[in-house]
Design a protein around this motif. Structure first.
Motif, mmCIF file in Angstrom:
data_model
loop_
_atom_site.group_PDB
_atom_site.id
_atom_site.type_symbol
_atom_site.label_atom_id
_atom_site.label_comp_id
_atom_site.label_asym_id
_atom_site.label_seq_id
_atom_site.Cartn_x
_atom_site.Cartn_y
_atom_site.Cartn_z
ATOM 1 N N LEU A 141 11.216 27.772 -32.966
ATOM 2 C CA LEU A 141 9.947 26.781 -32.861
ATOM 3 C C LEU A 141 10.669 25.728 -31.748
ATOM 4 C CD1 LEU A 141 9.179 26.161 -36.485
ATOM 5 C CD2 LEU A 141 7.925 27.547 -34.541
ATOM 6 N N THR A 142 11.901 25.161 -31.689
ATOM 7 C CA THR A 142 12.341 24.201 -30.916
ATOM 8 C C THR A 142 12.206 24.974 -29.400
ATOM 9 O OG1 THR A 142 13.805 23.390 -32.698
ATOM 10 C CG2 THR A 142 14.224 22.752 -30.151
ATOM 11 N N PHE A 143 12.687 25.894 -29.099
ATOM 12 C CA PHE A 143 12.446 26.346 -27.776
ATOM 13 C C PHE A 143 10.989 26.655 -27.265
ATOM 14 C CE2 PHE A 143 17.006 27.218 -28.304
ATOM 15 C CZ PHE A 143 17.534 26.892 -26.887
ATOM 16 N N MET A 144 10.143 27.214 -28.432
ATOM 17 C CA MET A 144 8.794 26.988 -28.083
ATOM 18 C C MET A 144 8.305 25.701 -27.471
ATOM 19 S SD MET A 144 7.157 29.500 -31.182
ATOM 20 C CE MET A 144 7.329 31.325 -31.164
ATOM 21 N N ALA A 145 8.838 24.627 -28.187
ATOM 22 C CA ALA A 145 8.235 23.577 -27.816
ATOM 23 C C ALA A 145 8.793 22.915 -26.462
ATOM 24 C CB ALA A 145 8.664 22.557 -28.642
ATOM 25 N N ILE A 146 10.191 23.473 -26.159
ATOM 26 C CA ILE A 146 10.425 23.233 -24.896
ATOM 27 C C ILE A 146 9.878 23.889 -23.612
ATOM 28 C CG2 ILE A 146 12.622 23.554 -23.284
ATOM 29 C CD1 ILE A 146 14.212 23.241 -25.971
ATOM 30 N N GLU A 147 9.437 25.149 -24.068
ATOM 31 C CA GLU A 147 8.740 25.889 -23.032
ATOM 32 C C GLU A 147 7.435 25.273 -22.878
ATOM 33 O OE1 GLU A 147 8.956 30.090 -24.623
ATOM 34 O OE2 GLU A 147 10.856 30.061 -24.425
ATOM 35 N N GLU A 148 6.912 24.728 -23.796
ATOM 36 C CA GLU A 148 5.398 24.207 -23.669
ATOM 37 C C GLU A 148 5.510 22.659 -23.151
ATOM 38 O OE1 GLU A 148 3.472 24.150 -27.241
ATOM 39 O OE2 GLU A 148 3.939 25.922 -27.922
ATOM 40 N N GLY A 149 6.903 22.164 -22.819
ATOM 41 C CA GLY A 149 6.982 20.903 -21.988
ATOM 42 C C GLY A 149 6.785 19.682 -22.991
ATOM 43 N N LYS A 150 7.041 19.965 -24.240
ATOM 44 C CA LYS A 150 6.862 18.797 -25.144
ATOM 45 C C LYS A 150 8.284 18.156 -25.414
ATOM 46 C CE LYS A 150 2.579 20.336 -26.485
ATOM 47 N NZ LYS A 150 1.591 19.522 -26.240
ATOM 48 N N ILE A 151 9.202 18.833 -25.310
ATOM 49 C CA ILE A 151 10.780 18.076 -25.430
ATOM 50 C C ILE A 151 11.393 18.839 -24.263
ATOM 51 C CG2 ILE A 151 10.380 17.390 -27.810
ATOM 52 C CD1 ILE A 151 11.619 19.997 -28.798
ATOM 53 N N LEU A 158 3.455 25.609 -38.692
ATOM 54 C CA LEU A 158 4.270 25.809 -37.800
ATOM 55 C C LEU A 158 4.635 27.176 -37.647
ATOM 56 C CD1 LEU A 158 5.557 22.816 -36.166
ATOM 57 C CD2 LEU A 158 3.594 23.675 -35.367
ATOM 58 N N ILE A 159 5.434 27.408 -38.736
ATOM 59 C CA ILE A 159 6.141 28.731 -39.266
ATOM 60 C C ILE A 159 5.037 30.088 -39.255
ATOM 61 C CG2 ILE A 159 7.126 30.074 -40.963
ATOM 62 C CD1 ILE A 159 9.107 28.564 -39.208
ATOM 63 N N LYS A 216 9.720 38.624 -27.698
ATOM 64 C CA LYS A 216 8.345 38.488 -28.123
ATOM 65 C C LYS A 216 8.028 37.154 -28.621
ATOM 66 C CE LYS A 216 7.877 43.599 -29.246
ATOM 67 N NZ LYS A 216 7.647 44.359 -30.519
ATOM 68 N N LEU A 217 9.070 36.369 -28.910
ATOM 69 C CA LEU A 217 8.958 34.945 -29.336
ATOM 70 C C LEU A 217 9.033 33.804 -28.356
ATOM 71 C CD1 LEU A 217 10.429 35.501 -32.762
ATOM 72 C CD2 LEU A 217 8.123 35.081 -32.028
ATOM 73 N N ILE A 218 10.355 34.133 -27.548
ATOM 74 C CA ILE A 218 10.517 33.067 -26.608
ATOM 75 C C ILE A 218 11.261 33.955 -25.294
ATOM 76 C CG2 ILE A 218 11.273 31.212 -28.281
ATOM 77 C CD1 ILE A 218 14.078 32.181 -27.939
ATOM 78 N N THR A 219 11.286 32.838 -24.308
ATOM 79 C CA THR A 219 11.654 33.691 -22.983
ATOM 80 C C THR A 219 13.250 34.218 -23.170
ATOM 81 O OG1 THR A 219 12.304 31.681 -21.942
ATOM 82 C CG2 THR A 219 10.138 32.458 -21.738
ATOM 83 N N ASN A 220 13.499 34.995 -21.972
ATOM 84 C CA ASN A 220 14.735 35.591 -21.869
ATOM 85 C C ASN A 220 15.806 34.351 -21.522
ATOM 86 O OD1 ASN A 220 14.481 38.105 -22.611
ATOM 87 N ND2 ASN A 220 13.891 38.738 -20.431
ATOM 88 N N LYS A 221 15.238 33.341 -20.961
ATOM 89 C CA LYS A 221 15.922 32.185 -20.387
ATOM 90 C C LYS A 221 16.400 31.256 -21.969
ATOM 91 C CE LYS A 221 15.872 27.742 -18.264
ATOM 92 N NZ LYS A 221 14.905 26.835 -17.199
ATOM 93 N N SER A 222 15.429 31.247 -22.669
ATOM 94 C CA SER A 222 15.560 30.508 -23.900
ATOM 95 C C SER A 222 16.650 31.207 -24.861
ATOM 96 C CB SER A 222 14.228 30.334 -24.660
ATOM 97 O OG SER A 222 13.499 29.369 -24.009
ATOM 98 N N LEU A 223 16.366 32.350 -24.927
ATOM 99 C CA LEU A 223 17.198 33.260 -25.938
ATOM 100 C C LEU A 223 18.563 33.266 -25.321
ATOM 101 C CD1 LEU A 223 17.701 35.231 -27.989
ATOM 102 C CD2 LEU A 223 16.977 37.209 -26.470
ATOM 103 N N LYS A 224 19.036 33.044 -24.036
ATOM 104 C CA LYS A 224 20.256 33.227 -23.396
ATOM 105 C C LYS A 224 20.870 31.852 -23.927
ATOM 106 C CE LYS A 224 22.730 33.377 -18.793
ATOM 107 N NZ LYS A 224 22.626 33.641 -17.623
ATOM 108 N N GLN A 225 19.949 30.791 -24.125
ATOM 109 C CA GLN A 225 20.476 29.497 -24.376
ATOM 110 C C GLN A 225 20.633 29.415 -25.700
ATOM 111 O OE1 GLN A 225 17.257 27.270 -22.672
ATOM 112 N NE2 GLN A 225 18.423 26.095 -21.352
ATOM 113 N N MET A 226 20.054 29.996 -26.542
ATOM 114 C CA MET A 226 20.426 30.216 -28.034
ATOM 115 C C MET A 226 21.779 30.986 -28.274
ATOM 116 S SD MET A 226 17.003 31.362 -30.011
ATOM 117 C CE MET A 226 17.739 31.302 -31.757
#
Length: 439
Positions: A89-99, A194-195, A265-275
């Motif tokens: 959820l946090t990376f989703m918010a990052i991808e949306e430009g919220k944080i 949100l979940i 299917k949930l977040i981008t590969n870039k976000s997954l790499k950061q995780m």
């Protein structure tokens, strides 16, 4: 003619591989039968390949008093595996430009110590230095009662800092409680919703949601601790762990979630790499979970009497999830056995033979033991004819007599071998041996 022969050999090899795997899965059934017959484990497991379940097993009771057995529909509290959902959820918010990862939490919690130096990224990978609120000495005095957001924030603020931000990693549930509040603020919705809207509904996870008081009529399991018999555990109020540990799920749903995460299917590969970027053993909502040369990613969890493990091996497209509502055996050893079965490696079925001892027999072992190898004292006591051990600052655990002068705690893989004449004891765990002397 050559092509036909080659095809025949290939089909033969494929058939042998399937046969070996089926044989190993039969051995897994024997392992679970053994655990059940010796009353060592209650819970459920699922192994998936390419998103489809290829092995599952459930044993024990969701409700012992009602004799309600666990099955594939039984839902459990998953504890800290919840952090994987919160991270997504946090990376989703990052991808949306919220944080952003480097955003200081002073934007949200200016009263937390070092808030200007702690970033959202530091919360994700446990490098904030914020004290773990669930480690407070008084935690078990209030964990079953509801807490408001403001009350939790005050408790976190009171805990202060245990190290300088980003100087090292140290696990803290407070990090993910704060992430929960940030997500609710920037996405303007409750964590539970949100979940639901961002993860469970898109993935059609019908048995995964934010927990509430346990309802056995909704196929939810109670949890149990063992002390000569299974005793129902207390229930932590879900307003406390929230995004750090409040989700309810099933092994099948967890595999679907983790598989979807690693398939993008949930977040981008870039976000997954950061995780999957690790410092001091901590990723951003993930742990590395290796098996020989195989690289897996996932998380474990524990809340009240529930314990859980989830691991995905992306290159082989497999996921395995295990959730227990009562165990006297190592979940990790079960997970290893499942992976051994899949990868066609050997694994052993444990022995649980015990010997009879009396309170008088146990007197020769009682006392406080210290070690030069480990700065952790062990206090050995007797309770109703059973030996109990307690390490400094940790909960006590029961020991079973397996041989003369030898006792084991299977859940943690601990073996204690006493020499009463010499006033010494050997602690064996994880292939290591430590010498202890009675004070």
């Amino acid at each position: 003619m050559k092509r036909t022969t080659f095809t025949s050999v290939l089909l033969l090899l494929m058939g042998l591989s399937v046969f070996c795997q089926e044989s190993n899965f039969n051995k897994l059934d024997s392992l679970f039968n053994h655990l059940e017959s010796h009353d060592r484990f209650m819970g459920s497991l699922a192994l998936s390949e390419n998103g489809k379940t290829i092995y599952s097993r459930s044993i024990g009771y969701a409700d012992i008093d009602a004799q309600q057995e666990i099955d594939e529909k039984t839902k459990f509290r998953i504890g800290s595996i919840t952090k994987m959902f919160t991270s997504v959820l946090t990376f989703m918010a990052i991808e949306e430009g919220k944080i952003s990862l480097d955003q200081p939490i002073a934007d949200f919690f200016p009263n937390i110590k070092n808030a200007t130096s702690i970033t959202i990224g530091n919360l994700l990978n446990h490098r904030s230095g914020i004290a773990n609120v669930t480690s407070r000495p008084d935690y078990l005095l209030w964990n079953t009662q509801p807490k408001t957001r403001q009350q939790l924030l005050e408790l976190i603020e009171q805990g202060g800092s245990v190290f300088e931000p980003n100087s090292k990693g140290e696990y803290s549930n407070s990090n993910y409680q704060l992430l929960t509040f940030i997500l609710e603020d920037v996405l303007k919705d409750s964590y539970a919703n949100l979940i639901k809207t961002k993860i469970t509904e898109p993935l059609q996870l019908k048995n995964t949601y934010m927990g509430s008081p346990i309802d056995p009529n909704n196929h939810e399991a109670f949890s149990y601790n063992y002390d000569t018999r299974w005793n129902k555990s207390f229930e932590t109020h879900m307003s406390i762990p929230i995004g750090a540990g409040a989700i309810v799920s099933t092994p099948t749903d967890l595999n679907t979630f983790s598989t979807a995460l690693h398939e993008g299917k949930l977040i981008t590969n870039k976000s997954l790499k950061q995780m999957k970027t690790f410092e001091d053993g901590y990723g951003m909502g993930l742990f590395e979970m290796p098996y020989f040369n195989k690289k897996g990613f996932g998380h474990n969890g524990g809340i009240d009497g529930f314990t859980s493990q989830l691991a995905t091996f992306p290159k082989d497209h497999i996921s395995v999830a295990l959730i227990s509502n009562g165990t006297r055996y190592s979940n990790n050893d079960i997970l290893i056995a499942v992976l051994a079965a899949y990868y066609d490696k050997s694994f052993n079925i444990p022995h649980f033979e015990t010997i009879e001892v009396t309170a008088e027999d146990l007197e020769k072992y009682l006392g406080i033991y210290g070690s030069k190898q480990l700065h952790l004292k062990l206090t050995i006591t007797e309770n109703e004819g059973n030996l109990t051990a307690q390490a400094t600052g940790q909960p006590s655990f029961p020991l079973e007599a397996v041989e003369e002068h030898a006792f084991e705690f299977h859940q943690a893989g601990v073996r204690l071998e006493f020499n009463p004449k010499e006033n010494t004891m050997l602690l064996k765990q994880g292939g290591n041996t430590y010498m202890y002397t009675r004070e």
